[in-house]
Design an enzyme around this catalytic site. Structure first.
Site, mmCIF file in Angstrom:
data_model
loop_
_atom_site.group_PDB
_atom_site.id
_atom_site.type_symbol
_atom_site.label_atom_id
_atom_site.label_comp_id
_atom_site.label_asym_id
_atom_site.label_seq_id
_atom_site.Cartn_x
_atom_site.Cartn_y
_atom_site.Cartn_z
ATOM 1 N N ARG A 35 0.829 -1.223 0.000
ATOM 2 C CA ARG A 35 0.000 0.000 0.000
ATOM 3 C C ARG A 35 0.855 1.261 0.000
ATOM 4 O O ARG A 35 0.470 2.265 -0.602
ATOM 5 C CB ARG A 35 -0.920 -0.007 1.213
ATOM 6 C CG ARG A 35 -2.057 -0.982 1.009
ATOM 7 C CD ARG A 35 -2.939 -1.052 2.209
ATOM 8 N NE ARG A 35 -4.138 -1.802 1.875
ATOM 9 C CZ ARG A 35 -4.957 -2.325 2.759
ATOM 10 N NH1 ARG A 35 -4.700 -2.191 4.039
ATOM 11 N NH2 ARG A 35 -6.019 -2.986 2.376
ATOM 12 N N LYS A 221 -20.684 -15.686 2.023
ATOM 13 C CA LYS A 221 -22.026 -15.196 2.339
ATOM 14 C C LYS A 221 -22.777 -14.627 1.137
ATOM 15 O O LYS A 221 -22.330 -13.681 0.507
ATOM 16 C CB LYS A 221 -21.923 -14.094 3.404
ATOM 17 C CG LYS A 221 -21.507 -14.635 4.763
ATOM 18 C CD LYS A 221 -21.525 -13.555 5.818
ATOM 19 C CE LYS A 221 -22.946 -13.289 6.306
ATOM 20 N NZ LYS A 221 -22.959 -12.189 7.288
ATOM 21 N N GLY A 377 -11.096 -8.849 -1.004
ATOM 22 C CA GLY A 377 -10.089 -9.447 -0.132
ATOM 23 C C GLY A 377 -9.621 -10.849 -0.493
ATOM 24 O O GLY A 377 -8.448 -11.052 -0.807
ATOM 25 N N GLY A 400 -13.727 -3.463 0.246
ATOM 26 C CA GLY A 400 -15.080 -2.924 0.412
ATOM 27 C C GLY A 400 -15.427 -1.906 -0.660
ATOM 28 O O GLY A 400 -16.544 -1.888 -1.181
#
Ligand code: AMP
Length: 420
Positions: A35, A221, A377, A400
């Site tokens: 990053r 999920k 992710g 996200g």
């Protein structure tokens, strides 16, 4: 998109929101510098123009000020090694010291501010005591929003120009990612290279895909991915649904899934998605077979099974060999590929074959000219695990933020710069 390439930073101070939320070990050493490395071209462009740079970021989830565990201090040494200049460090992102340091910053110099999230104002979430009454909570929430604006204004005061280069937090309307932009006019707020790159690659895939356009979705999920699925139904030609989430769909179609992951409350929505796909002529691909296990364990007993006829007490842990073959064929025929979420429990060596094979098929498709974008992710973790990062077209850095982008949402970090 207004980017730093459209601006000459000579004698200007730029406050740059970067994503230095890097992993640290117990010795406070940075274990993955990706990053920080990603932000270097933006920093260099400003310095090379003759400007100065004030860097601000969050790290982790501190709950107090200061919180040594989450200090950005370890970044200073690495940054000075990479940029080959000394880096000034403000031990508090607010207050007289930070004000003076930014005021005295000369062209060619870099100042790093301490973790913004030491202040609850950054996220705009009140730190409430557990014993607070409802009334106190409501008041604290109102107050923190006012203080958040003031916090953003103070950060804005340090500089002439605001640059947002933190795609990882672009889906958050925080002080440093969105609200600060209100204190700069349209000429003095812009995107850094990380943001511009992410947005243009995602935009290319979502809005200008070469067809056939394939969306591959997996992970655990269903409920987390419904919005993305719904939005993508309007854009793609085909969708591969794998991972634990496929079993809710298989059950919704009348299959027997044993103990596999299933979200009963999402069965209805799964049926709806199947219907909508039919109407939109989007092909949905499910795994015909699965590798099943008698418990959620790498050393569990395992065998192959049709994925819609899994014995009671057994659970689907990965896609099967036939599914790998079918999916690979679909992938290799696609011209644009967006992948989010693993095909199975790829963290366990006995159940990683499906995810690894899908990653390899994406690489083959890319070699044949497809544009492939991997994001979110766990698919990024997978592509890194198999060392295939450099063999796909683009790997998104924002988990996200990337999901919200593919859900069709406007990201506050992007909107704040684009509004006048
Ligand atoms: P998500 O964060 O929703 O993308 O889920 C990623 C997680 O899904 C990974 O940790 C995988 O191990 C897990 N996963 C993938 N396939 C399965 C499966 N068949 N059963 C249980 N978990 C799974």
């Amino acid at each position: 998109m207004k980017t730093i390439d459209d601006f000459n930073f000579k004698d200007k101070k730029a406050i740059v929101r970067v994503d230095f939320n890097v992993p640290l070990n117990d010795q406070k050493e940075i274990t993955d510098t990706a990053r920080i490395d990603a932000a270097i071209p933006t920093i260099k462009k400003i310095l090379n123009d003759g400007g100065s740079v004030i860097l601000m970021s969050h790290l982790g989830r501190p709950k107090k000020n200061p919180d040594e565990k989450y200090s950005l201090k370890p970044v200073v040494l690495y940054l000075s090694l990479v940029l080959r200049i000394p880096i000034c460090f403000a031990h508090d992102c607010m207050g007289v010291s930070a004000q003076m340091m930014s005021k005295n910053l000369m062209p060619g110099e870099v100042l790093l501010l301490e973790n913004l999230r030491f202040y609850a104002e950054e996220e705009g979430k009140a730190r409430l005591s557990e014993t607070a009454t409802e009334e106190e909570k409501a008041l604290a929430k109102k107050e923190i929003k006012e203080r958040q604006r003031e916090f953003a204004r103070q950060l804005a005061n340090y500089a002439d120009v605001y640059v947002n280069d933190a795609f990882g937090t672009a889906h958050r309307a925080h002080a440093s990612t969105a609200i600060i932009a209100d204190f700069f006019d349209a000429q003095h707020k812009m995107f850094g290279y990380v943001m511009a790159n992410e947005a243009s690659n995602l935009n290319k895939v979502l809005n200008h895909p070469t067809r056939p356009f394939l969306f591959i979705i997996g992970g655990a999920k269903v409920s987390d991915k419904i919005a993305a699925l719904e939005n993508m139904l309007n854009k793609v030609d085909a969708i591969i649904i794998g991972g634990g989430m496929q079993f809710t769909f298989i059950k919704a179609m009348g299959g027997k899934i044993g103990n596999s992951l299933c979200e009963e409350e999402s069965l209805f929505v799964a049926r709806e998605i199947i219907e909508k796909a039919k109407k939109a002529s989007v092909q949905l691909h499910f795994a015909s077979d699965a590798i099943i296990a008698d418990k959620f364990d790498n050393n569990a007993d395992r065998k192959e099974s049709p994925s819609d006829d899994i014995p009671d007490d057994w659970l689907g842990m990965d896609i099967g060999l036939k599914a790998i073959k079918d999916f690979s064929e679909v992938i290799e025929n696609a011209k644009t590929i967006l992948w989010n979420g693993p095909m199975g429990v790829f963290e366990m060596s006995n159940f990683e074959k499906g995810t690894k094979s899908v990653a390899e098929a994406i690489v083959r498709a890319t070699q044949k000219g497809a544009f492939s974008l991997i994001g979110g992710g766990d698919s990024v973790a997978a592509i890194n695990k198999y060392n295939l990062k450099d063999q796909v077209s683009y790997v998104s850095t924002g988990g996200g933020a990337m999901i919200e982008f593919i859900e069709g949402k406007t990201l506050p970090g992007i909107a704040a710069i684009e509004k006048d």
